[in-house]
Scaffold this active site. Sequence first.
Site, PDB file in Angstrom:
ATOM      1  N   SER A   1      49.187  34.753  45.731  1.00 52.65           N
ATOM      2  CA  SER A   1      49.101  35.167  44.339  1.00 52.65           C
ATOM      3  C   SER A   1      50.488  35.642  43.926  1.00 52.65           C
ATOM      4  O   SER A   1      50.995  36.620  44.469  1.00 52.65           O
ATOM      5  CB  SER A   1      48.080  36.303  44.226  1.00 52.65           C
ATOM      6  OG  SER A   1      48.137  36.890  42.948  1.00 52.65           O
TER       7      SER A   1
ATOM      8  N   LYS B   1      48.698  30.564  43.273  1.00 56.54           N
ATOM      9  CA  LYS B   1      48.097  31.158  42.074  1.00 56.54           C
ATOM     10  C   LYS B   1      49.185  31.884  41.315  1.00 56.54           C
ATOM     11  O   LYS B   1      49.913  32.696  41.884  1.00 56.54           O
ATOM     12  CB  LYS B   1      46.984  32.115  42.524  1.00 56.54           C
ATOM     13  CG  LYS B   1      46.596  33.213  41.553  1.00 56.54           C
ATOM     14  CD  LYS B   1      45.346  33.946  42.071  1.00 56.54           C
ATOM     15  CE  LYS B   1      45.336  35.415  41.707  1.00 56.54           C
ATOM     16  NZ  LYS B   1      44.190  36.126  42.326  1.00 56.54           N
TER      17      LYS B   1
ATOM     18  N   LYS C   1      50.149  34.387  38.197  1.00 61.25           N
ATOM     19  CA  LYS C   1      49.675  35.328  37.186  1.00 61.25           C
ATOM     20  C   LYS C   1      50.214  34.862  35.830  1.00 61.25           C
ATOM     21  O   LYS C   1      51.382  34.433  35.742  1.00 61.25           O
ATOM     22  CB  LYS C   1      50.193  36.733  37.501  1.00 61.25           C
ATOM     23  CG  LYS C   1      49.587  37.323  38.766  1.00 61.25           C
ATOM     24  CD  LYS C   1      48.156  37.702  38.539  1.00 61.25           C
ATOM     25  CE  LYS C   1      47.587  38.424  39.755  1.00 61.25           C
ATOM     26  NZ  LYS C   1      46.189  38.835  39.540  1.00 61.25           N
TER      27      LYS C   1
ATOM     28  N   ASP D   1      45.788  33.218  37.042  1.00 62.28           N
ATOM     29  CA  ASP D   1      44.971  34.429  36.919  1.00 62.28           C
ATOM     30  C   ASP D   1      45.506  35.245  35.750  1.00 62.28           C
ATOM     31  O   ASP D   1      46.650  35.693  35.769  1.00 62.28           O
ATOM     32  CB  ASP D   1      45.047  35.242  38.219  1.00 62.28           C
ATOM     33  CG  ASP D   1      44.115  36.451  38.214  1.00 62.28           C
ATOM     34  OD1 ASP D   1      43.414  36.672  37.203  1.00 62.28           O
ATOM     35  OD2 ASP D   1      44.089  37.178  39.235  1.00 62.28           O
TER      36      ASP D   1
ATOM     37  N   GLU E   1      41.422  31.880  36.572  1.00 58.50           N
ATOM     38  CA  GLU E   1      40.747  33.124  36.970  1.00 58.50           C
ATOM     39  C   GLU E   1      40.759  34.157  35.847  1.00 58.50           C
ATOM     40  O   GLU E   1      41.807  34.439  35.258  1.00 58.50           O
ATOM     41  CB  GLU E   1      41.466  33.662  38.214  1.00 58.50           C
ATOM     42  CG  GLU E   1      40.849  34.898  38.844  1.00 58.50           C
ATOM     43  CD  GLU E   1      41.562  35.281  40.146  1.00 58.50           C
ATOM     44  OE1 GLU E   1      42.267  34.429  40.744  1.00 58.50           O
ATOM     45  OE2 GLU E   1      41.427  36.451  40.567  1.00 58.50           O
TER      46      GLU E   1
ATOM     47  N   ASP F   1      36.694  37.202  38.470  1.00 65.71           N
ATOM     48  CA  ASP F   1      37.115  38.258  39.398  1.00 65.71           C
ATOM     49  C   ASP F   1      36.536  39.579  38.861  1.00 65.71           C
ATOM     50  O   ASP F   1      35.410  39.966  39.203  1.00 65.71           O
ATOM     51  CB  ASP F   1      38.656  38.245  39.474  1.00 65.71           C
ATOM     52  CG  ASP F   1      39.263  39.389  40.273  1.00 65.71           C
ATOM     53  OD1 ASP F   1      38.535  40.299  40.704  1.00 65.71           O
ATOM     54  OD2 ASP F   1      40.504  39.406  40.483  1.00 65.71           O
TER      55      ASP F   1
ATOM     56  N   LYS G   1      35.759  40.081  46.142  1.00 68.84           N
ATOM     57  CA  LYS G   1      36.567  41.160  46.724  1.00 68.84           C
ATOM     58  C   LYS G   1      35.606  42.219  47.225  1.00 68.84           C
ATOM     59  O   LYS G   1      34.757  42.706  46.459  1.00 68.84           O
ATOM     60  CB  LYS G   1      37.506  41.779  45.686  1.00 68.84           C
ATOM     61  CG  LYS G   1      38.644  40.880  45.258  1.00 68.84           C
ATOM     62  CD  LYS G   1      39.576  41.594  44.286  1.00 68.84           C
ATOM     63  CE  LYS G   1      40.649  40.639  43.791  1.00 68.84           C
ATOM     64  NZ  LYS G   1      41.431  41.232  42.676  1.00 68.84           N
TER      65      LYS G   1
ATOM     66  N   GLY H   1      42.359  39.444  46.903  1.00 64.10           N
ATOM     67  CA  GLY H   1      43.138  40.489  47.574  1.00 64.10           C
ATOM     68  C   GLY H   1      43.525  41.578  46.599  1.00 64.10           C
ATOM     69  O   GLY H   1      43.457  41.384  45.379  1.00 64.10           O
TER      70      GLY H   1
HETATM   71  O1  OSB Z   1      43.526  39.983  40.026  1.00 66.39           O
HETATM   72  O2  OSB Z   1      43.422  39.168  41.955  1.00 66.39           O
HETATM   73  C1  OSB Z   1      43.852  40.046  41.204  1.00 66.39           C
HETATM   74  C2  OSB Z   1      46.245  42.365  43.063  1.00 66.39           C
HETATM   75  C3  OSB Z   1      45.852  43.596  42.569  1.00 66.39           C
HETATM   76  C4  OSB Z   1      44.863  43.647  41.630  1.00 66.39           C
HETATM   77  C5  OSB Z   1      44.253  42.472  41.164  1.00 66.39           C
HETATM   78  C6  OSB Z   1      44.627  41.245  41.677  1.00 66.39           C
HETATM   79  C7  OSB Z   1      45.668  41.188  42.616  1.00 66.39           C
HETATM   80  C8  OSB Z   1      46.199  39.938  43.160  1.00 66.39           C
HETATM   81  C9  OSB Z   1      46.982  40.020  44.438  1.00 66.39           C
HETATM   82  O3  OSB Z   1      46.114  38.867  42.598  1.00 66.39           O
HETATM   83  C10 OSB Z   1      46.304  39.420  45.601  1.00 66.39           C
HETATM   84  C11 OSB Z   1      47.005  39.821  46.894  1.00 66.39           C
HETATM   85  O4  OSB Z   1      48.060  39.258  47.184  1.00 66.39           O
HETATM   86  O5  OSB Z   1      46.489  40.705  47.601  1.00 66.39           O
HETATM   87 MG    MG Z   2      42.243  38.259  39.892  1.00 68.97          MG
END
Ligand code: OSB
Ligand code: MG
Length: 374
Positions: free
Chosen positions: A141, A167, A169, A194, A219, A244, A268, A296
């Site tokens: 991510s 992925k 952001k 995402d 996402e 999510d 999660k 994560g």
């Molecule tokens: O939206 O998936 C998410 C991290 C913190 C809060 C929300 C998210 C995330 C990540 C990071 O996308 C995922 C990771 O590398 O642990």
């Molecule tokens: Mg997410």
Amino acid sequence: MIDNRPMRVELAVLRHVEMPLKFRFRTSFGETSVKKFLLLELRGEGLSGWGECVAEEGPFYSPETISTASSILTSFLLPLVLGKSISSPEEFERLASRIRGNRMAKAAVECALRDFFAKAAGVPLGRSLGGSREKIEVGVSLGISPTPKETVENVRKHVAQGYRRIKLKIEPGSDHDRLSAVRDAFPDITLTVDANAAYTLAQAEALRALDAFRLDYMEQPLHHEDLVAHAELARMLKTPICLDESIRSLADAKAAIHLGACQVINVKIGRVGGHGEAVRIHDAARAAGVPVWCGGMLEAGIGRAHNVAIASLPGFSKPGDTSSSSRYFEEDIVAPALEAADGLMPVPKGPGIGVAIRPDVLSRVTTGIQELRA
Ligand code: OSB
Ligand code: MG
């Protein structure tokens, strides 16, 4: 093999931990450069079970924070188990069911108990949850970069490391340009985005423009409380929707599937209150033909090990966000380190989470300790 001796919880140790991140992680809801979290150790019968609480400093991804989780743990959740004979993690779920919400705090206790009972039975946690994979497929991510060019460079670096899915952001205004540059440079990679709820249905055209990039899924584009809007958006897009933030429970997952609000689910453990609920969501999604993957929260070693365990279940059929610990941290608090090679992360084979605490590293990153007894 499964040994269901009850566990008397003699001591809970709640640690406040701070670990610098190797990168600044920018999402549509904020930026992080230090990972701060609560680590819970439950001791009894000569064993320790460990759970990492994924609540963040501020209430931006989730309404929970480190301080609300700490308060709920010490005032309501830990008193349910301290000095008590607990016969299974499910017994804790039942005891905790009259406490509403606060799922990340609940998950910390539930995870520690899952680790404890799997260790007591001498089985790997993943196997005790119904998992059978020896390796899990992982992706990364990537936070929002300042420019499309930097985005492409960051993608290049992680593609070269073998990650099975990238992925990105996104947020309004930092989406089409980044994706267009990345798709030009990498026509064939598995790519997702995402938005962390940064768009509204009024911006559906901007989201529809992303259909051109052949994303595996998009996402959480819309508000976390709006399943109906996601169902409407899903009908407008070719790209499948993955939820999510909107999925906090089995009931949410069933509603989202029923409404057509999502075609994929990011599971999660912390967001849904523990492994038990995560497995129930996995089972319902699987029965409905909806693939899931393990998300994560920038976890350190304990949380990462819990993620790897659940991702060994068969319905976790898409690469998750559980990338190598060394991507995030100079040193981690567990050994062996959880590292992927060629986009595959081995599932630890030892009892419980299958990784051991490194006391020296843990003491360096611990900023506060609270010990609670019955
Ligand atoms: O939206 O998936 C998410 C991290 C913190 C809060 C929300 C998210 C995330 C990540 C990071 O996308 C995922 C990771 O590398 O642990
Ligand atoms: Mg997410």
